[in-house]
Design a protein around this motif. Structure first.
Motif, PDB file in Angstrom:
ATOM      1  N   HIS A 199      39.443  42.911  43.437  1.00  0.00           N
ATOM      2  CA  HIS A 199      38.039  42.732  43.776  1.00  0.00           C
ATOM      3  C   HIS A 199      37.870  42.828  45.292  1.00  0.00           C
ATOM      4  O   HIS A 199      38.816  42.601  46.059  1.00  0.00           O
ATOM      5  CB  HIS A 199      37.545  41.372  43.279  1.00  0.00           C
ATOM      6  CG  HIS A 199      36.067  41.314  43.145  1.00  0.00           C
ATOM      7  ND1 HIS A 199      35.384  41.893  42.092  1.00  0.00           N
ATOM      8  CD2 HIS A 199      35.121  40.784  43.943  1.00  0.00           C
ATOM      9  CE1 HIS A 199      34.094  41.698  42.254  1.00  0.00           C
ATOM     10  NE2 HIS A 199      33.905  41.036  43.382  1.00  0.00           N
ATOM     11  N   ASN A 212      30.039  33.042  49.723  1.00  0.00           N
ATOM     12  CA  ASN A 212      29.036  32.388  48.883  1.00  0.00           C
ATOM     13  C   ASN A 212      29.677  31.992  47.549  1.00  0.00           C
ATOM     14  O   ASN A 212      30.379  32.798  46.928  1.00  0.00           O
ATOM     15  CB  ASN A 212      27.864  33.357  48.654  1.00  0.00           C
ATOM     16  CG  ASN A 212      26.638  32.656  48.133  1.00  0.00           C
ATOM     17  OD1 ASN A 212      26.695  31.877  47.190  1.00  0.00           O
ATOM     18  ND2 ASN A 212      25.513  32.925  48.765  1.00  0.00           N
ATOM     19  N   SER A 244      33.702  37.227  44.257  1.00  0.00           N
ATOM     20  CA  SER A 244      34.903  37.115  45.083  1.00  0.00           C
ATOM     21  C   SER A 244      35.400  35.680  45.185  1.00  0.00           C
ATOM     22  O   SER A 244      36.593  35.439  45.368  1.00  0.00           O
ATOM     23  CB  SER A 244      34.613  37.619  46.503  1.00  0.00           C
ATOM     24  OG  SER A 244      34.245  38.960  46.457  1.00  0.00           O
TER      25      SER A 244
END
Ligand SMILES: Cc1cc2nc3c(=O)[nH]c(=O)nc-3n(C[C@H](O)[C@H](O)[C@H](O)COP(=O)(O)O)c2cc1C
Length: 161
Positions: free
Chosen positions: A32, A54, A59
């Protein structure tokens, strides 16, 4: 307590030019990546940086679960990569060259700089988690970086030699 409004904060932050990074990670056989400007050097000895992710970003789970990540400071010609890894698409790495480092993180070629990190600690602050990265390898790719300023990707302006 006086607090600026989020809109005033965002408007003022447009003036803060940043380099543009892609943070990659791998977990459970999947890879990712995410475009990030909230990447900051913390210390040179031991080499340490931080990335603010965030908690709603996909992720976040990759870095939390694997405990490692790679930071690629994009070079000035990698604007398409910056856009791709900010788009929230599924097939992020389609047609994108990369190699896996020994710990499993995808490493993109030709970055202005690359840092492979162990996530040595994490701190939740507001909507984000600050992942502290202990840097296992650091590479200066020798290319000028891509910047983000006033809501747009821009190249570094330099005086002619
Ligand atoms: C220029 C730019 C900088 C960004 N910086 C960050 C950042 O530092 N941290 C963050 O969590 N998201 C940041 N984002 C948003 C993520 O790239 C975006 O939400 C992305 O789709 C998240 O991917 P994921 O959910 O697949 O992990 C940035 C986006 C852009 C365009």
């Amino acid at each position: 307590m006086v607090t600026a409004s989020p809109d005033a904060y965002r408007a003022a932050m447009r003036q803060m030019a940043s380099s543009v990074s892609v943070v990659t990670a791998a977990y459970g056989g999947r890879i990712h990546g995410m475009t990030a400007t909230a990447v900051t050097s913390v210390s040179a000895d031991p080499p340490t940086l931080l990335v603010a992710v965030n908690r709603t970003a996909r992720s976040h789970a990759f870095v939390t679960s694997s405990g490692r990540f790679a930071v690629h400071v994009l070079n000035e010609s990698q604007l398409a990569i910056a856009s791709r890894f900010a788009a929230g698409i599924d097939d992020q790495f389609a047609g994108c060259a990369y190699e896996l480092e020994p710990g499993g993180c995808p490493v993109l070629p030709d970055a202005a700089a690359t840092f492979v990190c162990r996530a040595s600690s994490a701190y939740d602050v507001a909507t984000h988690t600050l992942f502290i990265g202990t840097v296992e390898s650091a590479t200066n790719g020798g290319r000028p970086p891509l910047l983000y300023f006033d809501g747009a990707f821009v190249a570094l302006a330099r005086e002619p030699a």
